[in-house]
Design an enzyme around this catalytic site. Sequence first.
Site, PDB file in Angstrom:
ATOM      1  N   SER A  66     -10.011  -0.639   7.186  1.00 39.64           N
ATOM      2  CA  SER A  66      -9.416  -0.503   5.854  1.00 39.64           C
ATOM      3  C   SER A  66      -8.713  -1.721   5.291  1.00 39.64           C
ATOM      4  CB  SER A  66      -8.438   0.664   5.847  1.00 39.64           C
ATOM      5  OG  SER A  66      -9.137   1.856   5.629  1.00 39.64           O
ATOM      6  N   SER A  95      -9.809   1.685   3.013  1.00 39.59           N
ATOM      7  CA  SER A  95      -8.937   2.426   2.134  1.00 39.59           C
ATOM      8  C   SER A  95      -7.895   1.584   1.405  1.00 39.59           C
ATOM      9  CB  SER A  95      -8.214   3.507   2.933  1.00 39.59           C
ATOM     10  OG  SER A  95      -7.331   2.928   3.885  1.00 39.59           O
ATOM     11  N   LYS A 113       0.842  -1.198   0.000  1.00 41.47           N
ATOM     12  CA  LYS A 113       0.000   0.000   0.000  1.00 41.47           C
ATOM     13  C   LYS A 113       0.877   1.248   0.000  1.00 41.47           C
ATOM     14  CE  LYS A 113      -3.929   1.915   2.687  1.00 41.47           C
ATOM     15  NZ  LYS A 113      -4.785   1.723   3.879  1.00 41.47           N
TER      16      LYS A 113
HETATM   17  N1  GLN Z   1     -13.341   3.962   6.319  1.00 41.57           N
HETATM   18  C1  GLN Z   1     -12.812   4.422   7.565  1.00 41.57           C
HETATM   19  C2  GLN Z   1     -12.414   5.865   7.434  1.00 41.57           C
HETATM   20  O1  GLN Z   1     -12.703   6.425   6.441  1.00 41.57           O
HETATM   21  C3  GLN Z   1     -11.631   3.592   7.959  1.00 41.57           C
HETATM   22  C4  GLN Z   1     -10.415   3.896   7.192  1.00 41.57           C
HETATM   23  C5  GLN Z   1      -9.222   3.116   7.630  1.00 41.57           C
HETATM   24  O2  GLN Z   1      -9.354   2.094   8.293  1.00 41.57           O
HETATM   25  N2  GLN Z   1      -8.060   3.649   7.283  1.00 41.57           N
HETATM   26  O3  GLN Z   1     -11.819   6.441   8.291  1.00 41.57           O
END
Ligand code: GLN
Length: 486
Positions: free
Chosen positions: A171, A147, A72
Site C-alpha cells: 500500500s 491503499s 494517511k
Molecule cells: N492491496 C492489498 C490489500 O488489499 C494491500 C493493502 C495494503 O498494503 N494495506 O490488502
Amino acid sequence: MADLQLLAASGSETAARIASGNVSAGEVLDFWLERAAGDPLNGYLWHADAEAARTGVSADGGALSGVPLAIKDIFCTEGVPTTAASKILGGYVPPYTATSVARTAAAGLPMLGKTNMDEFAMGSSNENSAYGPCLNPWDAERVPGGSSGGSAAVVAGGLAPWALGTDTGGSIRQPAGFCGIVGLKPTYGAISRFGMIAFASSLDQCGPLTRDVTDAALLLGILQGRDEMDSTSVGIEGGVSAPSAERLDGMTFGVPRGLIGEGMEAGVLARFEETLIRICELGGEIVDIELPHAGHAISAYYVLAPAEASTNLSRYDGVRYGLRASDEDLLSMYEVTREEGFGPEVKRRIMLGTYALSSGYYDAYYGRAQRVRTRIVEDFDKAFGLVDFVVTPTSPTVAFKLGEKTTDPWSMYLSDIFTVPISLAGVPAISIPAGLAEPDGGGPELPVGFQIAAPAFGEQKLLEASYALEQAIGFDGSPGLEGGSP
Ligand code: GLN
C-alpha cells in the site's frame, strides 16, 4: 516565483531554504495549506487550518522543521477526525496521537491534512474509500493506486511536499509506483505501529511517500525507533542518514525471473529491463535468482490478512467508536451498525477471515497459509545469502482506469503480486520511478515503479543503492508542478 520554487522543491530542499532564512516556516505552511485547500483530486479527507497544523508541533524540531506533512487517515490524531475512510468511523475523534505522527510533530513538521485511502487500507486503487475515490494526478480517469492512494496523489500532484502512508501488502509501494514518486516500506518492526488503525497486525508498517530518495531517508530517520507502546517495534540499529552513493560497484541485484513476465504490460517490462542495464552501468551485477514459493504469496496473503482483519475489526460494534446505527436491542445494534458501517470489500475480508479461522477449517486455510509464509521467509533468506538486493517491477501494470477492476477482486489482488511476497517476508523495500510507459491499451504515458528489496534492517544500504540509481535515471515528471492544478 517563490511559490513555484516551493512547489518544485523536495522536503529537504524546503528545509534548507527555511534554515538559510530564504523563506519563513510560516510562508511555507501558508503556501502548502492553500495548495491542499485547492485539492482537485479528492486526496484529502480532512484539511488542517494554520492553527490545527501547528498543534503539538515543536518550534525547535531540528533540520527538517517547518516542512508540512500529509498524513494517511489511518493514523490516530488527537482532536482531529480519523476515519480510515470508513463510514463506521464517521465522527470518530481519537483521544491520542499515533507515535509516528507524534515523532514528526516533535521534529517540527506541521500536519497539512489527513489523506484519502481504501477503507481500512483494504485495496489497491483507493476505490474502496467510503468518501469517494482519489484521482491520479497524471490522468484523472485513472486510479492513484492504494491503499495509500491519497498520500501518493497529493505528493505527486503538488498538494503536499511529502506524506505518511502504511503498507500491509504493497500500500505504499504500489501507489508510489502509480504516481511516479518514491515509497518506502521499512522492515517490520522498524517503526512503531502504535495509533495506526490495525488491518493485519503482523504485516502493517508505516512509511514515507516522497518526491525523492533523500526525503524518504530523512523521514525514515525521524520515524524509526523503539516505542514502549508497541512491543513489536525495535528500530533500526545505527539509525538512518541521507544517502550519498554514486555507484553500485560490488553490489549484486537478484532478479526472480520466474515471477516476471506473465500478465505484465510491455511498457512496464521495457522500463524494468532498462533499469537493469543502468544498474550494470553503475557497476552493479545482475544475478538470476529463484523465489520458489513467491508464486503462492497472493493466495497465502488473502487468507492471512483477512484472518487478522476479521479479529482486528471486531472492535467496531457501535459501542466504542464512531457510528451507531440502531437503538434496538444490543444484538441488532451490532448487526445494523456493521451492515451500514462497513463497505463491500471490508465485509468480504471479514467473511473470508472468519471462515479461514473457523474451527473446522483453521488448519486447512490459516495453518496452511502460515506454512506458505514460512517458506517465503526461507526463500528470501536464501536469496539474500546470494545477493544484496532483490529487484522487480513494483506492479505488473501502470495505473489502471477507475472502475476497470472493481468487479473482479482477483485481478485487483494481482496488482500486488510483486509487493506481497516482500511483506510476508517482513523485509524492507522501496519503489522508485523508473520512467514512463504507455498502457497496453494505448494512451498517454504513465509512471512505472522499480522495486528494490533488502535484507531485514538493511534500510541504509537500500537507500544508498536507490539513491545512486535515482540519480542515474534522472526521472523528472511530476505532473502537478507547473503551478496550476494537476
Ligand atoms: N492491496 C492489498 C490489500 O488489499 C494491500 C493493502 C495494503 O498494503 N494495506 O490488502
